[in-house]
Design a protein around this motif. Structure first.
Motif: not given
Lengths: 520, 326
Positions: B260-265, B275-279
């Protein structure tokens, strides 16, 4: 010199080139990358930015919103509904094929099939090929925006895009939401060739060696485009020297970029107007022009630009930005709280009323903060606002439902023309013609619509300007909507790049003409 | 044992079914994907037509059944933005995320053990107090703030590290490109790894410290001390071994949180992982990709949890696996 010696010399120059001159690479970070390599898949800023790099339009806009010939060398009106264009000779596509009028004809037909572009091309009936280098662009009625629309014609390589792929798909197909030949392969006449692309990560452009425009001083050999969505990261990438050019610079970092050493801030008034609409079908009071004017008087546009936009906007009192035919500098922004209160009292609403308001929170610059400010300004004339802001993905369906009494909408005219604002934002809603598609206020004034229709058939710019100014005047007098400001555009660039020369209010920098000073 | 295994597998399938149902139900509330696919002036009529083509006008049940049928054949739909099968898109982005998590894990292990042990042995020293104080700060600062601060200090001010992206990667196998093969790749992964570790590291320091302090009170440690064994041997061999068991269990659970934190990082560092792709997919209302991501992440969770439970049962015979399955 014999031919042999000449080619030998040429070969030597080519072989030595990497030694003699360092390659000029420009690293660019935008907030998004183009969705597709197909120039007709989506009508968006990203697509047009790409088109100006890989393709070339027939004509294009200059910095002061005039037309400049590109692939079309010249043009003349030969009758009421026909414009004859002469193509530049000696232009080749990246595939090596020569550009002819046939390619323009083919491209026009494809544009007519594109969901996103066919609206713009609706007034046009046909392209008739006269000879290899000449064609006629025909409209059904006399139409004043022929050249405006020609800026959207980026001739495609008809031979390259014809036929079928290995798995039997038509190469010419425009596919909106899926894989197609044109979305992954490209052959244009533009200054750059796409040499590498990983969607959402980076696109690499190499200079097209046989680019026709040899008069341009453009000296960039390679462009690496990286989308960096996060504002602070994009600014940091510029400030740390990891990239050379960014767009947009977020308002919060304008000062930082301006003051930083080694980078330049370039700003320009944009052409997107931010407005609020008042729904007359939902609120009885909004039918009264005095109430709408009162709201306009209560909203402090200049204050919003000054404090929320940090000066990064141009205060507006109408939809058309300066430079458009309908722009009337006599129309001044209204702000007078006493007058607003008086108008409310005159209309019988001295005690005010309650309304709902909706705005997006990730579509326009500071959109949610602007909405909050407007809501608190309205409280001063006793209009109680129940405000809801939401991400654009949820906002647009709500907007289509006209889900609140006041809704925010920003608009940029695809045609760069005043009539377009009225057609979508304030014209009497009509499902058959599509007029008023974004008129959540349900404002309707037949006289205004008549002026729009007249102007759309008037080819004399001076007469048109009179009609469009009159139209803007009516909307202003009636307070048909609440104009706030035009968003400014901002780019950040490494000093010495001459980036200010290639940007424009439409936000598609002409990288082909970029002259980077190469240190000795 | 076999009965237990079968039970766990059936449970896992049931959980996956629920996840798919929830993921699919969410997509209807994400907004209208058409707005991201077409220009502003495209008429409502054309949009309706596109919605029909995309099957967005079908009922929820029809859409779900169509999705489930394809999903069982390994087809999780096609991303609107990438125009590729959603599963392929995710698998391509997975290595970048795994490498980032791996980098952060190295940092967490490398620092949490010595710091945790030290603060347990010398709880009253000034250094321990500073470490514990910092760990509170570390837990309380949101990861994206840490990340942005690091970029501004180490990239913009000092210019030590690059500010975004993965830099030079070397292709290893399949979709896997690694950061660990070039100096540039190493430079790029350090800041994001530290940012990602920043939230988990303090947690582990505190956890190791608490466990360690408990172990140090136990009889066998006292006995070992009485016997005159070298204190460092007691701390790092005898005590640490018993400390780490619960820490590893918690660590397993925390790996999920790390995803979950990889999304923010990843978003802040423009790290091209999932994570970036998801956001981005959420912003673009790329519903097939969103659903596929939730299902893939759910699948990873379910599989790891099932395996952990099974291993737990095998390793620790006092756990009655037959009853656990009930």
């Amino acid at each position: 010199m014999t031919k042999f010696v000449r080619s030998l010399a040429a070969a030597a120059v080519v072989a030595m080139a990497p030694v003699a001159y360092a390659e000029t690479t420009v690293r660019v970070a935008y907030d998004a990358d183009p969705v597709s390599l197909d120039p007709h898949e989506q009508l968006s800023g990203g697509t047009l930015q790409l088109s100006h790099m890989v393709f070339d339009p027939l004509v294009r806009w200059t910095q002061d919103l005039q037309f400049e010939p590109r692939l079309a060398e010249s043009w003349e009106q030969i009758d009421e509904t026909t414009m004859r264009f002469k193509l530049r000779s000696g232009v080749t596509f990246h595939s090596g094929n020569a550009l002819t009028a046939k390619d323009v004809d083919w491209t026009f037909d494809r544009l007519k099939q594109s969901d996103d572009f066919k609206g713009i091309f609706a007034p046009f009936t046909d392209v008739e090929v006269v000879d290899d280098m000449t064609f006629d662009l025909k409209t059904s009625e006399p139409y004043p925006l022929v050249l405006h629309t020609a800026t959207y014609i980026f001739p495609m390589d008809s031979a390259f895009y014809s036929g079928t792929t290995a798995d039997g798909m038509d190469k010419a197909e425009v596919v909106k939401h899926g894989d197609s030949f044109a979305s992954r392969n490209v052959s244009g006449t533009g200054p750059f060739i796409v040499s590498e692309r990983e969607q959402g990560v980076r696109v690499v452009f190499d200079r097209y060696a046989d680019y026709w425009d040899t008069e341009s001083g453009g000296n960039v050999d390679k462009i690496v485009l990286t989308p960096i969505k996060e504002d602070p990261t994009r600014v940091a990438a510029l400030l740390s020297g990891d990239v050379d050019f960014i767009a947009p610079v977020p308002p919060t970092d304008l000062k930082r970029v301006e003051e930083a050493e080694g980078v330049d801030l370039i700003t320009m008034p944009g052409t997107r107007i931010i407005t609020f609409q008042m729904n007359q079908n939902r609120v009885e009071a909004f039918k009264d022009a005095r109430v709408r004017q009162a709201i306009d008087y209560a909203v402090n546009n200049a204050g919003i630009v000054d404090r929320i936009m940090r000066g990064f906007g141009t205060v507006g009192a109408q939809a058309s930005p300066a430079g458009y035919l309908g722009y009337d500098e006599a129309l001044a922004p209204r702000f007078d709280l006493e007058k607003a209160k008086a108008l409310m009292a005159e209309a019988g609403y001295a005690d005010g009323f309650s309304i709902t308001m909706m705005a997006p929170n990730n579509r326009y610059v500071n959109d949610d903060k602007i909405a909050q400010a407007v809501a608190s300004m309205l409280a001063q004339i006793n209009i109680k606002v129940d405000l809801q802001t939401m991400p654009k993905a949820q906002y647009w369906p709500a907007f289509d439902e006209r889900a609140a009494d006041m809704m925010m909408i920003g608009w940029h005219a695809d045609t760069e023309d005043s009539a377009n604002f009225h057609q979508f934002l304030t014209a009497c809603p009509d499902e058959a013609t599509g007029n008023g598609q974004y008129n959540s206020g349900n404002y309707c004034n037949e006289e205004a619509d008549k002026l729009m229709n007249q102007s759309n058939a008037e080819t004399d710019p001076e007469k048109r300007a009179v009609l469009l100014k009159k139209l803007e005047g009516i909307l202003y007098d009636e307070a048909a909507f609440i104009p706030l400001h035009w968003q400014n555009l901002a780019w950040g660039a490494k000093s010495g790049m001459n980036a200010a020369e290639i940007v424009n209010a439409l936000d598609f920098p002409y990288f082909g003409d970029l002259v980077v000073e190469t240190g000795s | 044992m076999f009965a237990y295994l079968a039970k766990r597998v059936i449970q896992a399938i049931a959980v996956m079914f629920v996840i798919s149902l929830i993921a699919f139900a969410i997509q209807g509330n994400l907004g209208d994907p058409l707005r991201e696919l077409v220009g502003q002036s495209v008429s409502e009529e054309v949009r309706q037509q596109l919605r029909d083509e995309l099957g967005l006008n079908d009922s929820f049940v029809t859409q779900y059944l169509r999705f489930a049928g394809n999903a069982l054949q390994g087809d999780l739909g096609t991303s609107y933005f990438f125009k590729e099968p959603a599963l392929d898109v995710i698998l391509k982005k997975l290595p970048a995320t795994l490498e980032l998590v791996f980098g952060a894990t190295l940092i967490i292990i490398g620092f949490s053990v010595p710091l945790g042990v030290y603060t347990a042995i010398k709880p009253d020293s000034i250094l321990s107090r500073i470490i514990m104080g910092l760990s509170i700060v570390g837990i309380s600062i949101p990861v994206f703030l840490t990340a942005i601060l690091m970029i501004f200090v180490f990239s913009v001010e000092y210019g030590w590290f690059p500010s975004y992206g993965r830099g030079d990667t070397v292709h290893v196998w399949g979709y896997w490109e690694t950061n660990f093969a070039t100096a540039d790749g190493w430079m790029h992964i350090i800041l994001p790894s530290v940012a990602l570790a920043s939230i988990m590291l303090p947690l582990f320091v505190r956890l190791i410290r608490a466990e360690m302090m408990e172990v140090l009170q136990s009889e066998y440690v006292k006995y070992a001390k009485a016997k005159g064994i070298n204190p460092w041997r007691i701390y790092f061999v005898h005590a640490l071994k018993n400390t780490l068991l619960p820490v590893i269990t918690v660590g397993g659970v925390q790996i999920g949180t790390m995803v979950a934190y990889t999304i923010l990082t990843e978003t802040v560092f423009q790290w091209p992982g999932m994570g970036f792709m998801f956001l981005e997919a959420v912003n673009r209302v790329d519903t097939p990709l969103i659903v596929a991501y939730l299902i893939v992440v759910g699948f990873i969770f379910v599989v790891t949890n099932t395996i952990v439970d099974l291993i737990y049962g095998l390793v620790n015979p006092t756990v009655n696996i037959a009853r656990m399955g009930a």
